[in-house]
Design a protein around this motif. Structure first.
Motif, mmCIF file in Angstrom:
data_model
loop_
_atom_site.group_PDB
_atom_site.id
_atom_site.type_symbol
_atom_site.label_atom_id
_atom_site.label_comp_id
_atom_site.label_asym_id
_atom_site.label_seq_id
_atom_site.Cartn_x
_atom_site.Cartn_y
_atom_site.Cartn_z
ATOM 1 N N SER A 213 0.838 -1.200 0.000
ATOM 2 C CA SER A 213 0.000 0.000 0.000
ATOM 3 C C SER A 213 0.871 1.248 0.000
ATOM 4 C CB SER A 213 -0.906 0.008 1.239
ATOM 5 O OG SER A 213 -1.539 1.266 1.407
ATOM 6 N N HIS A 214 0.369 2.316 -0.647
ATOM 7 C CA HIS A 214 1.096 3.586 -0.615
ATOM 8 C C HIS A 214 0.956 4.269 0.741
ATOM 9 C CE1 HIS A 214 -3.024 4.791 -1.606
ATOM 10 N NE2 HIS A 214 -2.719 5.982 -1.106
ATOM 11 N N ARG A 215 0.030 3.787 1.579
ATOM 12 C CA ARG A 215 -0.137 4.329 2.941
ATOM 13 C C ARG A 215 0.441 3.355 3.966
ATOM 14 N NH1 ARG A 215 -6.035 6.957 3.692
ATOM 15 N NH2 ARG A 215 -4.903 7.848 5.471
ATOM 16 N N HIS A 216 1.551 2.745 3.607
ATOM 17 C CA HIS A 216 2.156 1.709 4.442
ATOM 18 C C HIS A 216 2.557 2.218 5.825
ATOM 19 C CE1 HIS A 216 6.177 3.338 3.457
ATOM 20 N NE2 HIS A 216 5.652 3.539 2.260
ATOM 21 N N GLU A 218 1.091 4.531 7.716
ATOM 22 C CA GLU A 218 -0.082 4.630 8.591
ATOM 23 C C GLU A 218 -0.587 3.253 8.991
ATOM 24 O OE1 GLU A 218 -2.921 7.848 7.091
ATOM 25 O OE2 GLU A 218 -1.483 7.620 5.430
ATOM 26 N N LEU A 267 -7.932 2.501 5.759
ATOM 27 C CA LEU A 267 -6.887 3.429 5.323
ATOM 28 C C LEU A 267 -6.648 3.396 3.818
ATOM 29 C CD1 LEU A 267 -4.295 2.907 8.200
ATOM 30 C CD2 LEU A 267 -5.782 4.882 7.849
ATOM 31 N N ASP A 268 -6.746 2.213 3.220
ATOM 32 C CA ASP A 268 -6.470 2.098 1.789
ATOM 33 C C ASP A 268 -7.244 0.917 1.206
ATOM 34 O OD1 ASP A 268 -5.509 2.119 -0.759
ATOM 35 O OD2 ASP A 268 -3.453 1.554 -0.255
ATOM 36 N N ASP A 270 -7.721 0.116 -1.706
ATOM 37 C CA ASP A 270 -7.092 -0.432 -2.920
ATOM 38 C C ASP A 270 -5.795 -1.194 -2.614
ATOM 39 O OD1 ASP A 270 -9.057 0.677 -4.587
ATOM 40 O OD2 ASP A 270 -8.043 2.623 -4.548
ATOM 41 N N ALA A 271 -5.468 -1.342 -1.350
ATOM 42 C CA ALA A 271 -4.234 -2.052 -0.981
ATOM 43 C C ALA A 271 -4.318 -3.523 -1.380
ATOM 44 C CB ALA A 271 -3.996 -1.932 0.514
#
Length: 292
Positions: A213-216, A218, A267-268, A270-271
């Motif tokens: 994920s690009h929000r890894h 968090e 949080l994501d 699309d992860a």
């Protein structure tokens, strides 16, 4: 302003109510009427209820479990930041306890005196009920909280402590019921544990999750501070894009997969999350490394 996901909350509420109902059926139809104190705080409450009944006092099993669990849950409240988990757990504790007392006078006692049948089906229903509640990300309380309290002073793994506490409750039932009843209670406890694993995530007791994920950052923070689990960042590279990207790796217990999915989805959405079975897990929070 963050949008409230009502569909998710309704699903979690349904799982808690449905699981608590199935759990209460197993306790009221099979275990309590046949003197099977199959571990957990419900087993302890069954013992206390029988002792009270012998002197003419009615001590409802459900109310006992609510009181004991709420007292123990204060420890979780002081040591967690995951308030949604606390709220789901409180709901599971209260609803399951109320169902136990509400259904006891109206449901039939099945297999009266048939301890083997009662142990098998009691274990199946109790395990299925607890497993369904676990799918909501909460629990019905019990000796897991006691194990957490004993973990730091003893240094023993949580799984070992849970088994020891449950075993002590089964042994404590011997002078109240009988050795025979205690042996069958042990069978019910074992079957319940197997069924919980099957309902929650299959027969294994541990899972390893890989999260891209690009929000890894968090996600890793929530895993560390809300779930209390370790998280490792692996460096990877996309073959098609050629871009470097971190991959989070986390080993989880059987009750935690649903909580992890909830955190990532929040949080994501699309992860990419890959969850696979782990035959054995050793180290902090799991078993001790050593010869089997």
């Amino acid at each position: 302003m963050k949008k409230v996901d009502w569909r998710r909350y309704l699903k979690e509420a349904f799982l808690i109510v449905a699981g608590s109902f199935v759990f209460a059926l197993g306790v009221d139809c099979f275990e309590v009427p046949n003197g099977l104190a199959a571990g957990g705080l419900t087993g302890l409450a069954t013992i206390l209820a029988a002792i009270a009944a012998s002197v003419g006092i009615t001590l409802p099993v459900g109310i006992q479990t609510i009181v004991m669990n709420v007292l123990l849950l204060s420890y979780v409240v002081l040591t967690t930041r995951d308030w949604s988990y606390v709220a789901r757990s409180i709901a599971g504790i209260i609803i399951s306890g109320l169902f136990m007392d509400a259904l006891a006078p109206v449901v039939p006692v099945l297999a009266q005196g048939e301890l083997l049948i009662s142990a098998i089906w009691g274990g199946v229903l109790v395990g299925a009920g607890v497993g369904i509640v676990f799918l909501s990300g909460g629990n019905t309380g019990g000796t897991d909280i006691v194990a957490q309290l004993l973990n730091k002073p003893t240094g023993l793994p949580l799984g070992t402590l849970s088994m020891l506490v449950d075993g002590a409750i089964v042994l404590a039932s011997i002078p109240v019921f009988s050795v025979r009843n205690a042996l069958y209670a042990g069978i019910a406890m074992y079957i319940g544990g197997v069924v919980i694993d099957m309902v929650v995530d299959g027969p294994r007791t541990a899972r390893v999750a890989y999260i891209i994920s690009h929000r890894h950052d968090e996600i890793a923070n929530k895993i560390l501070y809300e779930m209390g689990r370790g998280c490792t960042e692996l460096q990877a590279r996309g073959v098609w894009s050629g871009n470097s990207r971190p991959v989070l790796m986390c080993v989880l217990g059987r009750t935690e997969t649903a909580r992890l999915k909830g955190i990532v989805a929040e949080l994501d959405p699309d992860a990419i999350v890959i969850v696979s079975e782990v035959h054995e897990a050793f180290g902090e929070g799991f078993g001790e490394i050593g010869p089997s």
